[in-house]
Design a protein around this motif. Structure first.
Motif, PDB file in Angstrom:
ATOM      1  N   UNK A   2      26.172  35.210  17.048  1.00 54.66           N
ATOM      2  CA  UNK A   2      27.357  35.171  16.200  1.00 54.66           C
ATOM      3  C   UNK A   2      27.944  36.571  16.121  1.00 54.66           C
ATOM      4  N   UNK A   3      29.257  36.630  15.990  1.00 54.07           N
ATOM      5  CA  UNK A   3      29.885  37.942  15.834  1.00 54.07           C
ATOM      6  C   UNK A   3      29.741  38.395  14.384  1.00 54.07           C
ATOM      7  N   UNK A   4      30.010  39.653  14.146  1.00 55.10           N
ATOM      8  CA  UNK A   4      29.915  40.210  12.794  1.00 55.10           C
ATOM      9  C   UNK A   4      30.876  39.508  11.843  1.00 55.10           C
ATOM     10  N   UNK A   5      32.075  39.218  12.316  1.00 51.22           N
ATOM     11  CA  UNK A   5      33.065  38.529  11.489  1.00 51.22           C
ATOM     12  C   UNK A   5      32.613  37.137  11.088  1.00 51.22           C
ATOM     13  N   UNK A   6      31.981  36.428  12.018  1.00 48.43           N
ATOM     14  CA  UNK A   6      31.492  35.082  11.713  1.00 48.43           C
ATOM     15  C   UNK A   6      30.371  35.129  10.685  1.00 48.43           C
ATOM     16  N   UNK A   7      29.491  36.106  10.802  1.00 54.32           N
ATOM     17  CA  UNK A   7      28.401  36.232   9.836  1.00 54.32           C
ATOM     18  C   UNK A   7      28.929  36.585   8.451  1.00 54.32           C
ATOM     19  N   UNK A  13      31.332  32.434   2.486  1.00 58.77           N
ATOM     20  CA  UNK A  13      31.537  31.013   2.223  1.00 58.77           C
ATOM     21  C   UNK A  13      30.383  30.438   1.409  1.00 58.77           C
ATOM     22  N   UNK A  14      29.156  30.763   1.779  1.00 57.70           N
ATOM     23  CA  UNK A  14      27.987  30.251   1.060  1.00 57.70           C
ATOM     24  C   UNK A  14      27.983  30.738  -0.382  1.00 57.70           C
ATOM     25  N   UNK A  15      28.288  32.007  -0.595  1.00 58.76           N
ATOM     26  CA  UNK A  15      28.313  32.555  -1.955  1.00 58.76           C
ATOM     27  C   UNK A  15      29.370  31.860  -2.805  1.00 58.76           C
ATOM     28  N   UNK A  16      30.575  31.705  -2.273  1.00 57.65           N
ATOM     29  CA  UNK A  16      31.652  31.052  -3.026  1.00 57.65           C
ATOM     30  C   UNK A  16      31.337  29.576  -3.253  1.00 57.65           C
ATOM     31  N   UNK A  17      30.819  28.900  -2.253  1.00 54.28           N
ATOM     32  CA  UNK A  17      30.510  27.472  -2.360  1.00 54.28           C
ATOM     33  C   UNK A  17      29.453  27.228  -3.432  1.00 54.28           C
ATOM     34  N   UNK A  18      28.379  27.989  -3.414  1.00 54.81           N
ATOM     35  CA  UNK A  18      27.308  27.820  -4.404  1.00 54.81           C
ATOM     36  C   UNK A  18      27.820  28.159  -5.809  1.00 54.81           C
ATOM     37  N   UNK A  19      28.640  29.186  -5.926  1.00 50.78           N
ATOM     38  CA  UNK A  19      29.208  29.550  -7.225  1.00 50.78           C
ATOM     39  C   UNK A  19      30.070  28.421  -7.782  1.00 50.78           C
ATOM     40  N   UNK A  20      30.909  27.839  -6.955  1.00 48.93           N
ATOM     41  CA  UNK A  20      31.755  26.723  -7.396  1.00 48.93           C
ATOM     42  C   UNK A  20      30.904  25.510  -7.763  1.00 48.93           C
ATOM     43  N   UNK A  21      29.884  25.232  -6.977  1.00 47.78           N
ATOM     44  CA  UNK A  21      28.991  24.114  -7.297  1.00 47.78           C
ATOM     45  C   UNK A  21      28.329  24.294  -8.655  1.00 47.78           C
ATOM     46  N   UNK A  22      27.824  25.486  -8.931  1.00 41.89           N
ATOM     47  CA  UNK A  22      27.172  25.757 -10.216  1.00 41.89           C
ATOM     48  C   UNK A  22      28.180  25.610 -11.357  1.00 41.89           C
ATOM     49  N   UNK A  23      29.377  26.141 -11.183  1.00 45.91           N
ATOM     50  CA  UNK A  23      30.410  26.053 -12.215  1.00 45.91           C
ATOM     51  C   UNK A  23      30.771  24.595 -12.511  1.00 45.91           C
ATOM     52  N   UNK A  24      30.986  23.813 -11.480  1.00 49.40           N
ATOM     53  CA  UNK A  24      31.376  22.408 -11.663  1.00 49.40           C
ATOM     54  C   UNK A  24      30.233  21.603 -12.270  1.00 49.40           C
ATOM     55  N   UNK A  25      29.002  21.868 -11.842  1.00 47.28           N
ATOM     56  CA  UNK A  25      27.860  21.137 -12.389  1.00 47.28           C
ATOM     57  C   UNK A  25      27.698  21.428 -13.877  1.00 47.28           C
ATOM     58  N   UNK A  26      27.819  22.686 -14.261  1.00 46.10           N
ATOM     59  CA  UNK A  26      27.695  23.024 -15.685  1.00 46.10           C
ATOM     60  C   UNK A  26      28.801  22.390 -16.505  1.00 46.10           C
ATOM     61  N   UNK A  27      29.990  22.288 -15.930  1.00 41.42           N
ATOM     62  CA  UNK A  27      31.123  21.693 -16.633  1.00 41.42           C
ATOM     63  C   UNK A  27      30.886  20.196 -16.873  1.00 41.42           C
ATOM     64  N   UNK A  28      30.277  19.510 -15.920  1.00 37.37           N
ATOM     65  CA  UNK A  28      30.077  18.063 -16.021  1.00 37.37           C
ATOM     66  C   UNK A  28      28.693  17.664 -16.521  1.00 37.37           C
TER      67      UNK A  28
END
Length: 64
Positions: A2-7, A13-28
């Motif tokens: 993988x290139x540096x940009x892809x990594x 993406x993983x950090x933002x995705x997990x953060x959004x998941x935690x936020x939405x789960x706590x809300x519901x």
């Protein structure tokens, strides 16, 4: 591989995705406790079913 940009994109993406998941789960969380009582029994039944299928596979396996 993988290139540096892809990594960098993958990690961001993983950090933002997990953060959004935690936020939405706590809300519901309160709504889930109210409307989805006893769903752990369905999970246990599903896992037991998978275990039975796995046991059948092992017991009927041809050892030749």
């Amino acid at each position: 591989m993988f290139s540096t940009g892809q990594l960098i994109f993958a990690v961001a993406f993983i950090i933002v995705f997990v953060t959004v998941l935690i936020f939405v789960y706590r809300k519901d969380f309160v709504v889930h406790k109210k409307y989805y009582k006893g769903t752990y029994r369905i999970l246990i039944a599903f896992l037991a079913f998978i275990a039975v299928l796995f046991a059948i596979k092992l017991l009927t396996k041809d050892n030749s």
